[in-house]
Scaffold this motif. Structure first.
Motif, PDB file in Angstrom:
ATOM      1  N   ALA A  42       0.834  -1.212   0.000  1.00 53.76           N
ATOM      2  CA  ALA A  42       0.000   0.000   0.000  1.00 53.76           C
ATOM      3  C   ALA A  42       0.867   1.259   0.000  1.00 53.76           C
ATOM      4  O   ALA A  42       0.566   2.237  -0.675  1.00 53.76           O
ATOM      5  CB  ALA A  42      -0.939  -0.008   1.210  1.00 53.76           C
ATOM      6  N   LYS A  43       1.983   1.230   0.742  1.00 60.31           N
ATOM      7  CA  LYS A  43       2.898   2.380   0.729  1.00 60.31           C
ATOM      8  C   LYS A  43       3.439   2.603  -0.674  1.00 60.31           C
ATOM      9  O   LYS A  43       3.556   3.730  -1.143  1.00 60.31           O
ATOM     10  CB  LYS A  43       4.103   2.115   1.649  1.00 60.31           C
ATOM     11  CG  LYS A  43       3.836   2.294   3.119  1.00 60.31           C
ATOM     12  CD  LYS A  43       5.096   1.944   3.902  1.00 60.31           C
ATOM     13  CE  LYS A  43       4.736   1.453   5.278  1.00 60.31           C
ATOM     14  NZ  LYS A  43       5.893   0.957   6.029  1.00 60.31           N
ATOM     15  N   PHE A  44       3.769   1.493  -1.343  1.00 60.46           N
ATOM     16  CA  PHE A  44       4.361   1.546  -2.681  1.00 60.46           C
ATOM     17  C   PHE A  44       3.368   2.121  -3.689  1.00 60.46           C
ATOM     18  O   PHE A  44       3.707   2.991  -4.485  1.00 60.46           O
ATOM     19  CB  PHE A  44       4.802   0.139  -3.072  1.00 60.46           C
ATOM     20  CG  PHE A  44       5.262  -0.007  -4.494  1.00 60.46           C
ATOM     21  CD1 PHE A  44       6.469   0.539  -4.899  1.00 60.46           C
ATOM     22  CD2 PHE A  44       4.495  -0.690  -5.425  1.00 60.46           C
ATOM     23  CE1 PHE A  44       6.910   0.405  -6.212  1.00 60.46           C
ATOM     24  CE2 PHE A  44       4.919  -0.830  -6.733  1.00 60.46           C
ATOM     25  CZ  PHE A  44       6.127  -0.276  -7.130  1.00 60.46           C
ATOM     26  N   THR A  95       0.734   3.993  -3.178  1.00 65.23           N
ATOM     27  CA  THR A  95       0.164   5.317  -2.911  1.00 65.23           C
ATOM     28  C   THR A  95       1.176   6.444  -3.101  1.00 65.23           C
ATOM     29  O   THR A  95       0.852   7.599  -2.867  1.00 65.23           O
ATOM     30  CB  THR A  95      -0.385   5.406  -1.468  1.00 65.23           C
ATOM     31  OG1 THR A  95       0.626   4.958  -0.560  1.00 65.23           O
ATOM     32  CG2 THR A  95      -1.630   4.561  -1.293  1.00 65.23           C
ATOM     33  N   LEU A  96       2.380   6.106  -3.519  1.00 64.47           N
ATOM     34  CA  LEU A  96       3.388   7.155  -3.697  1.00 64.47           C
ATOM     35  C   LEU A  96       3.958   7.081  -5.111  1.00 64.47           C
ATOM     36  O   LEU A  96       4.622   6.107  -5.476  1.00 64.47           O
ATOM     37  CB  LEU A  96       4.493   6.980  -2.652  1.00 64.47           C
ATOM     38  CG  LEU A  96       5.412   8.181  -2.420  1.00 64.47           C
ATOM     39  CD1 LEU A  96       4.604   9.429  -2.075  1.00 64.47           C
ATOM     40  CD2 LEU A  96       6.391   7.881  -1.297  1.00 64.47           C
TER      41      LEU A  96
END
Lengths: 246, 302
Positions: free
Chosen positions: A13-15, A17-18
């Motif tokens: 999710a971090k990957f 969303t950025l």
């Protein structure tokens, strides 16, 4: 044990969303395949440095694509230190082994995907231009090494950034080391004997078809050497993460 | 419930947190007060397992934070509202935190609505004001619907409306039975919000008391008194209250006096009073008095 947290899901999710994260692997594939295509179509049949060892031509773009792979490895960890989200990450996944495992799995997965896609792209470009004898001895090994080199390099950079705990320091240390340092070092006769054992030199040698007389190890051993460096970096990263205050 | 037991954090010789013991009980707002550098943030970081204590323990429902199975359902924390990646959207930031606990996506919308950021859900955080970042940080803390909340200076950067909003929110969260710890260096704000106060200075516990008791003890009573005949009053005070301070306009400030006794005394001496009023020390003064020896950085008055 905090067995009910989902570190890999959080990392994914971090990957996604950025933008600066998810565009980097695409850039890596585009650079590798694109530059190989341009070079092969333009000079593939004439430049002897490309035809002498056919893999030199296939993996010409990789020299550029790996810049993006190194950046991705650094960013996956470094942006947490740079922005300060590490505290939130560790509050969500307090078990640091599980947290790091999530990072490693995502890094290795992305690296492998980039490796497969960029090797496929470089291969296709070569086939379409100068052609390649896939049955020649060592070709399968060289192509496999090309794919595996990506996750190894990515995880190496990810882990070293964890040791350094600083994105800027990681960029400052790793980019010149991989793109200038070891190439430059290899040009100095005395130093070359030592520099050839560095992870990128060893990994790149595993992608060559022919033996180089001044290299002290074999092609497969080169890949194992790169893997050993990565394993060492992973151990150091985990050690740092477990010992230091976040 | 959160329990801090004999917690110490030392960097070399310097003890940032020094033998701290207190508990954060459910159902009330506990104000965690101290001047800048008193060790509030370090205490919170140790409670969350981010920093390792030199000695002592911080327990959440009897367990160290790192051993909680689903930590975000037990404790929601806001440490630093600026510690977010500006490139993510508000919803994106919350979604990765939610993903770590497989919280449903609608939970992200719920907490965004709760803090009033629904309209900004798709905006990149780098465009947010500090006040909006505080709200986003509180939204992140509430994601797991936790039984306890640890908020480090959540009022910073909020405007008057925001401060009133957070006061109401904290009250509601405590009334729902949650344990709420709010750190601040603003005494007056905490006196209005908190039921209980834990005051520290230089890492040491200075007070652990209900807000009402703190006010009674530290909001020192003073009597302001003025008479028709200033000389007569001066003579009377010199005798009965030598600690009284003249205020210039003929009025006197008498600390720790009882207005009834003072009035009766004046009457018996036939000193006619034209003013007799009670004031309390401001809490900020009480707080400064209490932490006077414990302030780490202070400007030297030449």
């Amino acid at each position: 044990m905090s067995a009910t947290t989902f570190p890999l899901r959080a990392e994914w999710a971090k990957f996604t969303t950025l933008r600066s994260l998810w565009t980097t692997p695409l850039l890596a594939v585009a650079l590798s395949a694109g530059i190989t295509a341009v070079v092969q179509f333009s000079y593939g049949k004439t430049d002897t440095s490309l035809t002498e060892d056919p893999m030199e031509g296939v993996f010409y773009g990789l020299n550029f694509g790996q810049v993006a792979v190194v950046c991705l490895g650094i960013l996956l960890v470094g942006q947490e230190y740079a922005s300060g989200t590490l505290a939130t990450s560790l509050a969500a996944v307090p078990d640091r082994v599980r947290f790091f495992r999530g990072k490693l799995l995502l890094g290795a997965g992305l690296g492998l995907a980039v490796g497969v896609l960029s090797v496929a792209g470089q291969l296709a470009a070569t086939e379409a231009s100068v052609g390649l004898d896939l049955s020649a001895p060592g070709t399968a090994r060289a192509l496999a090494a090309g794919m595996l080199y990506h996750p190894l390099l990515l995880v190496l950079c990810l882990s070293l950034t964890t040791v350094l705990r600083n994105q800027t320091a990681a960029l400052g240390l790793l980019s010149p080391m991989v793109f200038l340092g070891t190439t430059a070092l290899s040009a100095i006769p005395g130093v070359r004997d030592v520099a050839q054992f560095l992870p990128d030199r060893a990994g790149l040698y595993a992608m060559r078809l022919h033996d180089a007389p001044d290299v002290h190890y074999g092609h497969t051993t080169g890949l194992l050497l790169a893997a050993a460096w990565t394993a060492l970096a992973v151990a150091a990263g985990l050690r740092t993460l477990r010992r230091r205050d976040a | 419930m959160i329990e801090i037991r004999d917690l110490t954090k030392a960097y070399g010789e310097r003890r940032v947190v020094d033998g701290l013991t207190f508990r954060v009980a459910a159902g009330r707002v506990t104000g965690f007060l101290g001047p800048n550098g008193a060790g509030k943030s370090t205490t919170l970081r140790m409670a969350l397992g981010l920093d390792r204590p030199t000695s002592g323990t911080a327990l959440v429902d009897g367990l160290p934070y790192a051993r909680l199975t689903e930590p975000l359902r037990r404790v929601g924390a806001l440490l630093d509202a600026q510690a977010v990646h500006g490139g993510r959207t508000a919803a994106g930031h919350l979604s990765w935190i939610a993903a770590s606990h497989r919280l449903p996506a609608r939970r992200v919308d719920e907490v965004l609505a709760l803090v009033g950021l629904s309209d900004a859900a798709g905006r990149r955080i780098r465009t947010f004001s500090l006040g909006m970042r505080q709200r986003l940080g509180i939204a992140a803390a509430l994601l797991g619907d936790p039984a306890a909340l640890l908020l480090d200076e959540p009022v910073n950067g909020l405007d008057a409306e925001g401060i009133r909003w957070i006061r109401t929110l904290l009250r509601r969260l405590a009334d729902e039975g949650r344990a709420v710890l709010v750190s601040s260096h603003l005494m007056a704000e905490m006196a209005r919000t908190a039921d209980h106060l834990v005051v520290i200075g230089r890492g040491r516990l200075l007070a652990d008391t209900s807000t009402a008791d703190f006010l009674a003890e530290n909001g020192r009573r003073r009597v302001r008194v003025r008479a028709v005949d200033p000389a007569g009053l001066a003579a009377l005070l010199a005798e009965a209250h030598p600690e009284a301070v003249p205020l210039g306009d003929g009025a006197w400030d008498v600390p720790d006096a009882d207005p009834g006794e003072l009035g009766a005394l004046a009457a018996s001496r036939r000193v006619v009073l034209i003013e007799l009023s009670v004031t309390h020390d401001s809490l900020e003064e009480a707080f400064m008095r209490m932490t006077a020896d414990a302030v780490e950085y202070r400007a030297v008055t030449a």
